[in-house]
Design a protein around this motif. Sequence first.
Motif, mmCIF file in Angstrom:
data_model
loop_
_atom_site.group_PDB
_atom_site.id
_atom_site.type_symbol
_atom_site.label_atom_id
_atom_site.label_comp_id
_atom_site.label_asym_id
_atom_site.label_seq_id
_atom_site.Cartn_x
_atom_site.Cartn_y
_atom_site.Cartn_z
ATOM 1 N N GLN A 1 -24.729 53.948 59.285
ATOM 2 C CA GLN A 1 -25.711 55.024 59.236
ATOM 3 C C GLN A 1 -27.080 54.531 59.708
ATOM 4 N N GLN A 2 -27.708 55.327 60.584
ATOM 5 C CA GLN A 2 -29.023 54.953 61.113
ATOM 6 C C GLN A 2 -30.046 54.783 59.998
ATOM 7 N N LYS A 3 -29.913 55.571 58.938
ATOM 8 C CA LYS A 3 -30.882 55.487 57.841
ATOM 9 C C LYS A 3 -30.783 54.158 57.096
ATOM 10 N N GLU A 4 -29.665 53.426 57.281
ATOM 11 C CA GLU A 4 -29.494 52.131 56.629
ATOM 12 C C GLU A 4 -29.874 50.956 57.524
ATOM 13 N N ALA A 5 -30.312 51.266 58.762
ATOM 14 C CA ALA A 5 -30.729 50.205 59.676
ATOM 15 C C ALA A 5 -31.932 49.462 59.071
ATOM 16 N N PRO A 6 -32.019 48.142 59.287
ATOM 17 C CA PRO A 6 -31.142 47.289 60.092
ATOM 18 C C PRO A 6 -30.010 46.635 59.305
ATOM 19 N N GLY A 7 -29.885 46.916 58.011
ATOM 20 C CA GLY A 7 -28.870 46.235 57.200
ATOM 21 C C GLY A 7 -27.472 46.777 57.373
ATOM 22 N N TYR A 8 -27.351 48.107 57.581
ATOM 23 C CA TYR A 8 -26.047 48.772 57.759
ATOM 24 C C TYR A 8 -25.044 48.330 56.684
ATOM 25 N N ILE A 9 -25.468 48.353 55.427
ATOM 26 C CA ILE A 9 -24.653 47.807 54.345
ATOM 27 C C ILE A 9 -23.343 48.568 54.158
ATOM 28 N N SER A 10 -23.372 49.908 54.315
ATOM 29 C CA SER A 10 -22.144 50.700 54.132
ATOM 30 C C SER A 10 -21.083 50.323 55.156
ATOM 31 N N GLY A 11 -21.510 50.101 56.402
ATOM 32 C CA GLY A 11 -20.565 49.722 57.452
ATOM 33 C C GLY A 11 -19.879 48.401 57.148
ATOM 34 N N MET B 1 -21.720 38.560 56.396
ATOM 35 C CA MET B 1 -22.809 39.418 56.900
ATOM 36 C C MET B 1 -23.573 40.071 55.753
ATOM 37 N N ILE B 2 -22.842 40.431 54.694
ATOM 38 C CA ILE B 2 -23.507 41.028 53.534
ATOM 39 C C ILE B 2 -24.300 39.971 52.781
ATOM 40 N N GLY B 3 -23.687 38.810 52.571
ATOM 41 C CA GLY B 3 -24.346 37.765 51.792
ATOM 42 C C GLY B 3 -25.546 37.157 52.482
ATOM 43 N N LEU B 4 -25.491 37.041 53.818
ATOM 44 C CA LEU B 4 -26.575 36.386 54.564
ATOM 45 C C LEU B 4 -27.586 37.371 55.136
ATOM 46 N N ASP B 5 -27.299 38.668 54.996
ATOM 47 C CA ASP B 5 -28.221 39.685 55.510
ATOM 48 C C ASP B 5 -28.146 40.905 54.594
ATOM 49 N N PRO B 6 -28.486 40.741 53.301
ATOM 50 C CA PRO B 6 -28.237 41.796 52.312
ATOM 51 C C PRO B 6 -29.056 43.063 52.509
ATOM 52 N N LYS B 7 -30.273 42.948 53.011
ATOM 53 C CA LYS B 7 -31.146 44.114 53.140
ATOM 54 C C LYS B 7 -31.754 44.226 54.534
ATOM 55 N N GLY B 8 -31.017 43.707 55.513
ATOM 56 C CA GLY B 8 -31.536 43.769 56.874
ATOM 57 C C GLY B 8 -32.532 42.671 57.175
ATOM 58 N N ILE B 9 -32.640 41.687 56.289
ATOM 59 C CA ILE B 9 -33.538 40.545 56.491
ATOM 60 C C ILE B 9 -32.665 39.301 56.594
ATOM 61 N N PRO B 10 -32.436 38.766 57.803
ATOM 62 C CA PRO B 10 -31.533 37.627 57.982
ATOM 63 C C PRO B 10 -31.984 36.408 57.185
ATOM 64 N N LEU B 11 -31.067 35.869 56.390
ATOM 65 C CA LEU B 11 -31.363 34.678 55.599
ATOM 66 C C LEU B 11 -30.885 33.410 56.299
ATOM 67 N N ASN B 12 -29.892 33.553 57.164
ATOM 68 C CA ASN B 12 -29.344 32.396 57.871
ATOM 69 C C ASN B 12 -28.850 32.876 59.230
#
Length: 535
Positions: A460-470, A391-402
């Motif tokens: 955290q809502q402020k990290e949406a849509p990537g939610y990287i911390s979660g 999920m981190i590798g394929l969606d690093p900043k809330g932009i789905p790569l795959n």
Amino acid sequence: MSDIEDKPSLDEKSQPFAALDGRNTSISAGTQNVIASLADADEALSFLENHPRAAEIALEGAAILEDPKQRRRLVRKIDLTIAPLLAITYFLQYLDKTTLSYAAVMGLRTDTHLKGQQYSDLSMLFYIGFIVTEFPTQYLAQRTSRLSLYLGINIMLWGVVLAAHAACTSFAGLAICRTLLGVFEACVAPILVLIIAMWYKKEEQGRRVSWFYVCNSITQIVGGAVAYGASFAHGSFASWRIFYIAIGALTVVCGALVALLLPDSPVRARRFTDGEKVAALLRVKANQSGTQNEHLKKSQVLSALKDTRVWLICLATMLTSIPNGGISNFSSILLTTFGYTSQQALIMSMPAGAIGVVFVLFSGWLSDKLNDRSIVMFICILPTILSAALMIGLDPKGIPLNKSGLLAASFLCGTFGAAFMLLLAWNASNIAGHTKKVTVNALTLVSFALGNILGTQTFQQKEAPGYISGKISIIVTLGLLCFVIVGLRLMNDRLNRQNEAKLSEMPQVEREAMREKMAFADRTDRENVFFKYTH
């Protein structure tokens, strides 16, 4: 009970269960009293010793255990009496907890004007109610000794609260309902673990726990389908409100069934003959953990608090619960961040549930077959770590790569739940003394709630849509969990070696006499040299 009534019979030969009575002293065997009165012992001992037809039911019980067909028939009867009701209860509890996730994508957040972190706070408030109530509700259940009635009433009450969600129009109303939901659901898992420990041998407990815990995964399938269907409902009454009323009504009905049909213990099982009760008790005698005792024993509470293994179980529970708190409440929302619509997100949660069903049932079966909980836990944990990494590798900043890869990752994210199931089975197998069992189960569930609270805050809502911390928190917590599991395994093995060394020093006659007396003495695992820990 008077002093005269509490004294053992002088003619022990006429008492078929005298060997189990820890009040009796055998000079020839060199044993000493291990209990002062029947009030100190397990309720099973009082039932066996005081039964007016003791000799007759002893023969009936022995006949059942000696005949393989009758023995298998008894186990089937226990399974059919216990397993469906435990499964229904756990199904409803997990469905009730996750309704918020489904309702969120059905319009709840908009209709109730939730802002910022308020949605995460609602998830947290459930567990606050859970934590505050956990110890009082467990000790109250012990004191009443009516586990089925106590459980059934709580189920009906949380059904009413769940339906009341439909009337909420603001954060305040939802906050009250979510807190009360936690209050009434706090008793569930510990009571189910106690029931499994009462009825089943240690080598049967992993599979039986999996039979009710699998309902977590089934809930994802059924809940997703129901929410998907309800999402098409249009009108003045919002679909999420219909969803809450329907699930709440179902919960009330099932709570009544649990109160009426679930036995409180083998001794109080109305649909079992006295001979079957004896057979059920003697069948699990080797567990050395008994059934229940209504008296709260301070010494056993202290034993739980001083036991390092208990705190490691709590730590392990917390480490499994932090990912659970995030995934259970944000799984549908995460799917929408991968590019799926809200309705698609509801239906897409179903395959993850199917995978969870396979993992839970297989893990329960394998842990019993190998008589090993810890190794099987790793099989459950590793796929979820891989899922979070994808999920981190394929969606690093809330932009789905795959998109397809992310969907596959979401299907695997729930396999770690089977590890918590095995922790519950560990509690059923590795703790003795009823008050200690109640205390440890309560501590475990408090840890579960604390972990879930922390988990809701990792997204955290402020990290949406990537939610990287979660997503990172899932990898870190489950990685640490692996080390805690190894520590628990080593401690359990060390305690087994210590007990074996002590037993080797005891004369055989004394050893066998004491083994019988300790079986229903309601002593803790650390006080009982005959207790064997499952690794």
